[in-house]
Design an enzyme around this catalytic site. Structure first.
Site, PDB file in Angstrom:
ATOM      1  CB  CYS A  75       0.033  -2.739   3.524  1.00 43.56           C
ATOM      2  SG  CYS A  75       1.817  -2.787   3.255  1.00 43.56           S
TER       3      CYS A  75
ATOM      4  CG  HIS B  28       2.696   0.006   0.554  1.00 43.66           C
ATOM      5  ND1 HIS B  28       3.339  -1.200   0.475  1.00 43.66           N
ATOM      6  CD2 HIS B  28       3.567   0.940   0.105  1.00 43.66           C
ATOM      7  CE1 HIS B  28       4.556  -1.010  -0.027  1.00 43.66           C
ATOM      8  NE2 HIS B  28       4.718   0.280  -0.259  1.00 43.66           N
TER       9      HIS B  28
ATOM     10  CG  HIS C 162       6.200  -4.599   2.627  1.00 42.26           C
ATOM     11  ND1 HIS C 162       6.531  -4.559   1.293  1.00 42.26           N
ATOM     12  CD2 HIS C 162       4.917  -4.150   2.706  1.00 42.26           C
ATOM     13  CE1 HIS C 162       5.492  -4.111   0.599  1.00 42.26           C
ATOM     14  NE2 HIS C 162       4.498  -3.871   1.435  1.00 42.26           N
TER      15      HIS C 162
ATOM     16  CD  GLU D   4      -2.167  -2.128  -5.348  1.00 40.17           C
ATOM     17  OE1 GLU D   4      -1.583  -1.374  -6.135  1.00 40.17           O
ATOM     18  OE2 GLU D   4      -1.592  -2.676  -4.371  1.00 40.17           O
ATOM     19  CE  LYS D   5       3.219  -5.234  -3.628  1.00 40.61           C
ATOM     20  NZ  LYS D   5       3.606  -4.416  -4.790  1.00 40.61           N
ATOM     21  CG  HIS D   6      -1.158  -3.030  -0.994  1.00 44.00           C
ATOM     22  ND1 HIS D   6      -0.274  -2.627  -1.954  1.00 44.00           N
ATOM     23  CD2 HIS D   6      -0.449  -3.209   0.140  1.00 44.00           C
ATOM     24  CE1 HIS D   6       0.934  -2.560  -1.425  1.00 44.00           C
ATOM     25  NE2 HIS D   6       0.864  -2.911  -0.160  1.00 44.00           N
TER      26      HIS D   6
ATOM     27  CG  HIS E 199       1.480  -7.481   0.170  1.00 40.36           C
ATOM     28  ND1 HIS E 199       2.112  -7.591   1.383  1.00 40.36           N
ATOM     29  CD2 HIS E 199       1.371  -6.154  -0.087  1.00 40.36           C
ATOM     30  CE1 HIS E 199       2.355  -6.371   1.842  1.00 40.36           C
ATOM     31  NE2 HIS E 199       1.923  -5.488   0.966  1.00 40.36           N
TER      32      HIS E 199
END
Ligand code: FE
Length: 130
Positions: free
Chosen positions: A115, A118, A51, A15-17, A45
């Protein structure tokens, strides 16, 4: 509701976050050590005006303490914004930080990241004392 209900967590390899914490698993009490924080070590990310990761924070939760202690806050303020328009600016900051930390006993390093679209994420790593 409580803020913990909306802080997401996941394996940073998938998961990139999720914040990545790189620190020794075992340290000496009272001796400084390096903690590296980053996002997207495995899966990049986006880092665009629309973003991006806006900030990260690092905390330490001692094993024998009910409270958590903030170690650092890192604001990533440049994301290509410019009078020329989005993503055409002269500078970007990547979501990466290095922090030198000293602890007096075992506990857990906890990182949060935000983020801009997100939301909030968290990650942690235990630290033992040699
Ligand atoms: Fe995102």
């Amino acid at each position: 509701m409580k803020i913990g209900e909306v802080i997401q967590s996941a394996d940073w390899k998938k998961e990139k976050h999720a914040p990545v914490i790189e620190a020794p698993a075992v340290v000496k009490a009272g001796e400084p050590f390096v903690v590296e924080l980053s996002i997207g070590k495995e899966i990049a990310h986006p880092n665009t005006t629309a973003h991006h990761i806006a900030w990260m924070e690092l905390y330490f939760k001692p094993a024998d303490d009910k409270f958590i202690y903030q170690l650092g806050r890192f604001d990533f303020s440049a994301h290509g914004a410019s009078a020329k328009g989005a993503d055409s600016g002269p500078a970007w900051t990547s979501p990466s930080a290095r922090c030198v930390v000293t602890v007096q006993g075992p506990g857990t390093l906890v990182a949060t990241s935000y983020c801009n679209i997100h939301g909030l994420w968290e990650g942690s790593q235990d630290v033992q004392i040699a």
